[in-house]
Design a protein around this motif. Structure first.
Motif, PDB file in Angstrom:
ATOM      1  N   ILE A 163       0.840  -1.211   0.000  1.00  0.00           N
ATOM      2  CA  ILE A 163       0.000   0.000   0.000  1.00  0.00           C
ATOM      3  C   ILE A 163       0.870   1.255   0.000  1.00  0.00           C
ATOM      4  O   ILE A 163       0.592   2.223  -0.712  1.00  0.00           O
ATOM      5  N   PHE A 164       1.935   1.260   0.795  1.00  0.00           N
ATOM      6  CA  PHE A 164       2.838   2.421   0.819  1.00  0.00           C
ATOM      7  C   PHE A 164       3.403   2.685  -0.575  1.00  0.00           C
ATOM      8  O   PHE A 164       3.489   3.829  -1.017  1.00  0.00           O
TER       9      PHE A 164
ATOM     10  N   ASN B  81       6.683  -1.782   5.580  1.00  0.00           N
ATOM     11  CA  ASN B  81       6.974  -3.006   6.334  1.00  0.00           C
ATOM     12  C   ASN B  81       7.544  -2.690   7.718  1.00  0.00           C
ATOM     13  O   ASN B  81       7.109  -3.239   8.730  1.00  0.00           O
ATOM     14  N   ILE B  82       8.536  -1.793   7.735  1.00  0.00           N
ATOM     15  CA  ILE B  82       9.216  -1.447   8.996  1.00  0.00           C
ATOM     16  C   ILE B  82       8.245  -0.771   9.970  1.00  0.00           C
ATOM     17  O   ILE B  82       8.175  -1.141  11.152  1.00  0.00           O
ATOM     18  N   LEU B  83       7.479   0.226   9.475  1.00  0.00           N
ATOM     19  CA  LEU B  83       6.568   0.963  10.355  1.00  0.00           C
ATOM     20  C   LEU B  83       5.510   0.060  10.963  1.00  0.00           C
ATOM     21  O   LEU B  83       5.256   0.113  12.171  1.00  0.00           O
TER      22      LEU B  83
ATOM     23  N   ILE C 193       4.588  -4.567  17.067  1.00  0.00           N
ATOM     24  CA  ILE C 193       5.355  -5.140  18.183  1.00  0.00           C
ATOM     25  C   ILE C 193       5.122  -4.348  19.461  1.00  0.00           C
ATOM     26  O   ILE C 193       4.910  -4.919  20.538  1.00  0.00           O
ATOM     27  N   ILE C 194       5.126  -3.022  19.356  1.00  0.00           N
ATOM     28  CA  ILE C 194       4.925  -2.167  20.531  1.00  0.00           C
ATOM     29  C   ILE C 194       3.551  -2.412  21.150  1.00  0.00           C
ATOM     30  O   ILE C 194       3.412  -2.578  22.370  1.00  0.00           O
TER      31      ILE C 194
ATOM     32  N   ILE D 151      -5.646   5.335   4.419  1.00  0.00           N
ATOM     33  CA  ILE D 151      -5.205   5.290   5.822  1.00  0.00           C
ATOM     34  C   ILE D 151      -6.052   4.299   6.617  1.00  0.00           C
ATOM     35  O   ILE D 151      -5.539   3.557   7.466  1.00  0.00           O
ATOM     36  N   VAL D 152      -7.372   4.287   6.325  1.00  0.00           N
ATOM     37  CA  VAL D 152      -8.266   3.328   6.983  1.00  0.00           C
ATOM     38  C   VAL D 152      -7.848   1.899   6.633  1.00  0.00           C
ATOM     39  O   VAL D 152      -7.827   1.013   7.495  1.00  0.00           O
ATOM     40  N   LEU D 153      -7.487   1.667   5.365  1.00  0.00           N
ATOM     41  CA  LEU D 153      -7.014   0.349   4.944  1.00  0.00           C
ATOM     42  C   LEU D 153      -5.770  -0.075   5.727  1.00  0.00           C
ATOM     43  O   LEU D 153      -5.647  -1.224   6.159  1.00  0.00           O
ATOM     44  N   LEU D 154      -4.846   0.874   5.896  1.00  0.00           N
ATOM     45  CA  LEU D 154      -3.647   0.585   6.688  1.00  0.00           C
ATOM     46  C   LEU D 154      -4.021   0.261   8.134  1.00  0.00           C
ATOM     47  O   LEU D 154      -3.414  -0.606   8.771  1.00  0.00           O
ATOM     48  N   GLY D 155      -5.039   0.969   8.645  1.00  0.00           N
ATOM     49  CA  GLY D 155      -5.528   0.689   9.998  1.00  0.00           C
ATOM     50  C   GLY D 155      -6.080  -0.718  10.120  1.00  0.00           C
ATOM     51  O   GLY D 155      -5.877  -1.410  11.123  1.00  0.00           O
ATOM     52  N   MET D 156      -6.780  -1.173   9.069  1.00  0.00           N
ATOM     53  CA  MET D 156      -7.323  -2.533   9.068  1.00  0.00           C
ATOM     54  C   MET D 156      -6.204  -3.577   9.053  1.00  0.00           C
ATOM     55  O   MET D 156      -6.285  -4.606   9.724  1.00  0.00           O
TER      56      MET D 156
END
Length: 359
Positions: free
Chosen positions: A105-106, A118-120, A126-127, A268-273
């Motif tokens: 997506i990014f 991937n990193i973000l 993990i946090i 952004i919502v997709l990333l949230g999902m």
């Protein structure tokens, strides 16, 4: 009721990954059947509510902090071993897929190198997983209201700006190649695949409350909410089928048609999902191999998260093609076992110890 709604929201957030929210899965399993896809969404709603209720109640009854107890309870000690191993493997596999999906997506939506995504996502996941179960449930459910609002807006827009008739849209649907041979099987496959992915974390969420009724209502609320989302996404895409046919992310296409700004918000919502699913899968996976209150739990979260991050570079499409198809078969096994366990439990006399595993 507040706790039930919280569990229900987290259940929706857990199941609704990028494929669901983007509309691609709904397109293949429901919309491609035209009007019959709406009937399929009703079948899926009932099944999601029934499965959600039973899994959450079992988690509460057994007071489990991993899926192991629930799986052995409903599948018995022999089949339970197989299902437990497969489910644990898939929890890690889906985590890997979510990390890879964030990178895609990014890269595709924002023009940012995929490795950043991937990193973000790996870091944030993990946090959050290192927090306690209550905070994890809250984190998973926080994006759900935004998705519901976005889906409602898109559905209203699609119906109000529909260019052709529903009969014409049905003709477009008839020309599609759906993911199943008929609408009933499409609904069953879709629920099966998603229950296989979400059962572990749903059992853990049920185990976070002592009242079975509260847990059960949480599963029902989540299942009905999923059904409503399927219906809205389905009808919204059906109204614009001539426009979205052949697009990779049909809901994102419609969001961009409304406004580029709304399209960015939908991304952004997709990333949230994706984040929701990643958190749920990584938490359930680590909880299966370590007690959540053990000192080593957080260390294992970091190790497993880093391992999933490394595996995500195999590629999103390759991973989806490898991990997801087999999950449908695992889901059918779980659905059958849950239904049998439900009938057995209903037949047991008052005061019988329901914690005894099924044979």
């Amino acid at each position: 009721m507040k706790k039930s709604i919280q569990i229900g929201g987290a259940f929706i957030g857990l199941i609704v990954g990028a494929g669901f929210a983007s509309g691609q899965e709904i397109l293949q399993f429901f919309t491609s059947f035209g009007w019959l896809g709406i009937a399929g969404s009703v079948v899926a709603t009932f099944l999601f509510a029934f499965m959600g209720m039973n899994l959450a109640q079992l988690g509460s009854r057994l007071q489990t902090n991993s899926h192991k107890e629930v799986i052995y309870h409903i599948c018995g000690k022999y089949l339970g071993v197989v299902v437990d191993i497969l489910m644990t493997f898939f929890l890690f596999g889906v985590t890997v897929v979510m990390f890879a999906g964030a990178g895609s997506i990014f890269e595709q939506q924002f023009g940012i190198p995929g490795i950043i995504g991937n990193i973000l996502l790996a870091l944030i996941t993990i946090i959050v997983v290192c927090l306690n179960i209550e905070k994890v449930i809250s984190a998973i459910g926080v994006v759900t209201p935004f998705l519901i609002l976005a889906v409602i807006i898109i559905a209203i827009y699609s119906l109000s700006t529909m260019g052709g008739t529903f009969a014409q849209m049905q003709d477009v649907a008839n020309a599609q190649k759906p993911a199943a041979s008929n609408w009933v099987l499409g609904a069953l496959l879709y629920v099966s695949y998603n229950i296989a992915a979400g059962a572990a974390m749903l059992a853990v969420m049920g185990g976070s409350v002592k009242d079975e009724k509260t847990a059960g209502w949480g599963g029902i609320i989540g299942g009905v909410g999923l059904g409503v989302l399927i219906f809205l996404i389905n009808i919204g895409m059906f109204a614009k089928f001539d426009n979205i046919s052949g697009t990779d992310m049909p809901m994102l296409y419609l969001a961009n048609e409304i406004s580029p700004i709304f399209g960015a918000i939908m991304s952004i919502v997709l990333l949230g999902m994706i984040f929701n699913t990643a958190v749920g899968m990584l938490y359930a996976f680590t909880a299966r191999i370590s007690q959540t209150d053990a000192p080593k739990f957080r260390v294992l979260v970091v190790i497993c998260g880093v391992a999933a991050f490394g595996a995500s570079f195999v590629g999103f499409i390759t991973l989806v093609g490898t991990v997801y198809p087999t999950m449908g078969y695992l889901g059918f096994t779980l659905i059958a076992a849950i239904i049998v366990a439900w009938f057995r439990w209903r037949k047991k006399p008052e005061g019988h110890d329901t914690s005894e595993p099924a044979s």
